[in-house]
Design a protein around this motif. Structure first.
Motif, mmCIF file in Angstrom:
data_model
loop_
_atom_site.group_PDB
_atom_site.id
_atom_site.type_symbol
_atom_site.label_atom_id
_atom_site.label_comp_id
_atom_site.label_asym_id
_atom_site.label_seq_id
_atom_site.Cartn_x
_atom_site.Cartn_y
_atom_site.Cartn_z
ATOM 1 N N LEU A 230 0.694 -1.274 0.133
ATOM 2 C CA LEU A 230 -0.114 -0.001 -0.136
ATOM 3 C C LEU A 230 0.767 1.154 0.034
ATOM 4 O O LEU A 230 1.936 1.377 0.770
ATOM 5 C CB LEU A 230 -0.790 0.189 1.315
ATOM 6 C CG LEU A 230 -1.793 -1.026 1.188
ATOM 7 C CD1 LEU A 230 -2.791 -0.850 2.506
ATOM 8 C CD2 LEU A 230 -2.856 -0.963 0.132
ATOM 9 N N ASP A 231 0.409 2.355 -0.700
ATOM 10 C CA ASP A 231 1.031 3.466 -0.848
ATOM 11 C C ASP A 231 0.235 4.522 0.272
ATOM 12 O O ASP A 231 -0.904 4.870 -0.129
ATOM 13 C CB ASP A 231 1.213 4.372 -2.202
ATOM 14 C CG ASP A 231 1.698 5.618 -2.117
ATOM 15 O OD1 ASP A 231 2.018 6.246 -0.996
ATOM 16 O OD2 ASP A 231 1.516 6.237 -3.278
ATOM 17 N N GLY A 290 -2.386 1.021 -4.029
ATOM 18 C CA GLY A 290 -1.294 0.182 -4.136
ATOM 19 C C GLY A 290 -1.365 -1.012 -5.127
ATOM 20 O O GLY A 290 -1.741 -0.855 -6.217
ATOM 21 N N SER A 300 3.292 -1.326 3.782
ATOM 22 C CA SER A 300 3.531 -0.219 3.096
ATOM 23 C C SER A 300 4.646 -0.576 2.039
ATOM 24 O O SER A 300 5.382 -1.393 2.339
ATOM 25 C CB SER A 300 3.649 0.938 4.064
ATOM 26 O OG SER A 300 4.597 0.536 4.985
#
Ligand code: ADP
Ligand code: MG
Length: 316
Positions: A230-231, A290, A300
């Motif tokens: 995930l961003d 993401g 992340s």
């Protein structure tokens, strides 16, 4: 008032739906399924002080109960057909039932999903809602379809459910308009039917976010035997979340809070243009957050802060 009076007075209605030839009052309901479709169904039990506040307006309890139950249909790409209600009540409180049934029928009509039967017993307050939906044969979007390289998307802002809960418990102070926004998100979550239907031909996998984004995306990863990256900068936050909640708290709620009832889904790079068109045609609130990668679990991007993988669990 006995059980049958109660059902006749509060749950049976004059309003008819063309696809329900046999309604409340017989041993079973009979419902017509559109040609070429499959039945999708799911049951949710809602308990006081776990899923709703017992002192809340019964119309709002009913509305929320039906909406969160329908969210599961939306997550599969199904459309609503009907629902049944199993109600356990400590006593037949007429005022409570009047308000509850009115909220229930009103929401049912708004979402084109009529009540067609149920069961009524005396016991501790518990609301079980069994929803039925229809979906073209073979088109259900599963948790297990995510592919390496898919982008991960959500259908709207994350963390609203957790912020709402804190505010309703008196543990978060907000401006009037922010608390109105969050409370509406708690009491009236919007099952994402139009997005879900459009995703039938786009998404490889989907789930609705009820236990928290990381936990629910974790279910997709586990079922699909992949990992998610995930961003954290791309996770959408509501305007009021950005304006009135400190960023690190907001991010925690967005990742690990629950009760958002937006969809989290994955789609291949080749479908990104269709995705952008869908976003423009619907809410404009869809976001890419993401990518699906090899491995397991949800993390992340390298260089971003580590995320906690805790979500809501009844026995955790
Ligand atoms: P049975 O004994 O045949 O199972 P019940 O006496 O439990 O039937 O219920 C009578 C009818 O009322 C059935 O059609 C049932 O689906 C309906 N019903 C019972 N409780 C509810 C409820 N809470 N909401 C809607 N319909 C209900
Ligand atoms: Mg019977």
């Amino acid at each position: 008032m006995d059980e049958f009076d109660l059902i006749a007075r509060f749950f049976k209605r004059d309003k008819t739906y063309a696809h329900v030839p046999v309604n409340i009052g017989d041993d079973c309901a009979v419902v017509d399924l559109p040609a070429g479709s499959e039945l999708a169904f799911s049951v949710d039990t809602l308990l006081p002080d776990v899923h709703f506040f017992a002192q809340d307006d019964p119309a709002l309890i009913a509305e929320r109960s039906l909406r969160v139950s329908l969210s599961d249909l939306a997550a599969m790409g199904a459309e609503p057909l009907c629902f049944t209600l199993a109600l356990s009540l400590p006593h037949a409180d007429e005022q409570w039932l009047e308000s509850f049934s009115q909220g229930l029928h009103q929401t049912a009509d708004q979402l084109s999903c009529p009540l067609v039967g149920g069961d009524t017993v005396r016991g501790p307050l518990a609301i079980s809602i069994h929803v039925q939906g229809h979906i073209p044969r073979g088109k259900a979007i599963r948790r297990s379809g995510a592919q390496i390289g898919d982008v991960i998307c959500v259908s709207g802002p994350m963390g609203d459910g957790a912020a709402a809960l804190q505010s309703l418990k008196g543990e978060l102070s907000l401006s009037q308009s922010a608390s109105e926004y969050f409370h509406a998100r708690f009491h009236r979550p919007e099952p994402q039917f139009s997005v879900g239907v459009a995703l039938r031909d786009l998404a490889n996998s989907a789930i609705d976010v009820s236990d928290g984004l990381v936990a629910d995306l974790g279910h997709i990863c586990k079922a699909s035997k992949v990992a998610a990256e995930l961003d954290l900068e791309s996770i959408p936050l509501a305007y009021f979340m950005q304006a009135e909640v400190e960023r690190s708290q907001a991010l925690k709620w967005a990742l690990n809070g629950g009760d958002d009832y937006h969809l989290c889904f994955t789609l291949p790079e080749s479908k990104i243009q269709d995705f952008e068109a869908l976003n423009a045609a619907t809410s404009g609130k869809l976001a890419i957050i993401g990518r699906i990668v090899e491995g397991e679990g949800v993390r992340s991007l390298p260089g971003q802060e580590a995320i906690s993988t805790l979500g809501y669990s009844h026995f955790g």
